[in-house]
Enzyme design. Structure first.
Site, short mmCIF file in Angstrom:
data_model
loop_
_atom_site.label_atom_id
_atom_site.label_comp_id
_atom_site.label_asym_id
_atom_site.label_seq_id
_atom_site.Cartn_x
_atom_site.Cartn_y
_atom_site.Cartn_z
N VAL A 1 2.71 -10.66 12.22
CA VAL A 1 4.03 -10.25 11.75
C VAL A 1 4.77 -11.48 11.24
O VAL A 1 4.79 -12.53 11.88
CB VAL A 1 4.84 -9.59 12.89
CG1 VAL A 1 6.27 -9.32 12.48
CG2 VAL A 1 4.14 -8.32 13.35
N CYS A 2 5.39 -11.32 10.08
CA CYS A 2 6.14 -12.42 9.47
C CYS A 2 7.60 -12.01 9.36
O CYS A 2 7.99 -11.30 8.43
CB CYS A 2 5.55 -12.73 8.09
SG CYS A 2 6.41 -14.07 7.26
N ILE A 3 8.39 -12.41 10.36
CA ILE A 3 9.84 -12.22 10.28
C ILE A 3 10.51 -13.52 10.70
O ILE A 3 9.95 -14.30 11.47
CB ILE A 3 10.35 -11.03 11.16
CG1 ILE A 3 9.90 -11.16 12.60
CG2 ILE A 3 9.95 -9.70 10.55
CD1 ILE A 3 10.48 -10.10 13.54
N HIS B 1 9.82 -17.50 13.30
CA HIS B 1 9.50 -18.79 12.70
C HIS B 1 10.09 -19.90 13.56
O HIS B 1 11.18 -19.73 14.13
CB HIS B 1 10.05 -18.87 11.28
CG HIS B 1 9.39 -17.90 10.36
ND1 HIS B 1 9.93 -17.53 9.15
CD2 HIS B 1 8.21 -17.21 10.46
CE1 HIS B 1 9.13 -16.66 8.56
NE2 HIS B 1 8.08 -16.45 9.34
N ASN C 1 5.65 -7.20 5.23
CA ASN C 1 5.92 -8.33 6.12
C ASN C 1 4.89 -8.49 7.23
O ASN C 1 5.16 -9.15 8.24
CB ASN C 1 7.33 -8.22 6.70
CG ASN C 1 8.38 -8.06 5.61
OD1 ASN C 1 9.06 -7.06 5.54
ND2 ASN C 1 8.46 -9.04 4.70
#
Length: 166
Positions: free
Chosen positions: A88-90, A94, A81
């Site tokens: 960071v992609c959580i 978003h 992730n």
């Protein structure tokens, strides 16, 4: 400069310095800019990242808390992730509202009630429990699923490097 957002960020920074968290610390990159924070992440015992000290940068938009900050690891990170460039992609980072791809519900995405602490707790949880269904780093997700021993070895190397860089 948005006074409401800078006041809120100053309040959150003050609260974090008064009662530090065991898994991360936060401070300003530059005392004259409340919108750029240096974060040090100390992953919990029992995770693959245990023993590491990972540097990250949290950048807040001027319209915080309506919109989420971005978080990027400055230390090397190998995780499904985390994009290869460290972003960071959580879900909670978003933008608010419905996901145009239908993957996330609006309630899983950014909400103005989130704080630096809730974001960091989500990141620490992500380190312990990757979401390999929606990877930012396809290679790390593939290795996590198909060659877990290789994944662990690679993470072990970045943990050691992060500790040496302190």
């Amino acid at each position: 400069m948005n006074d409401a957002s800078s006041l809120l960020l100053r309040k959150q920074l003050k609260e974090l310095s008064k009662s530090p968290h065991e898994y991360f610390s936060a401070g300003l990159v530059d005392d004259s800019n409340i919108y750029e924070w240096d974060i040090l992440i100390i992953p919990p015992v029992g995770t693959l990242y245990e023993g590491g000290f990972f540097k990250a940068r949290m950048s807040f938009p001027k319209n915080y808390p309506e919109m989420p900050p971005t978080l990027r690891f400055l230390s090397d990170m190998w995780h499904p992730n985390v994009y290869p460039d460290g972003r960071v992609c959580i879900s909670i980072l978003h933008p608010p509202g419905d996901d145009k791809y239908g993957y996330e519900q609006a309630s899983e995405r950014w909400l103005p009630v989130h704080t630096v602490e809730t974001i960091m707790l989500s990141v620490i949880s992500m380190l312990s429990d990757p979401n390999d269904e929606s990877p930012a780093n396809i290679d790390a997700a593939k290795e996590w699923r198909e060659s877990f021993d290789m994944f662990k070895k690679r993470v072990g190397r970045i943990v050691r490097r992060s500790a040496e860089d302190m």
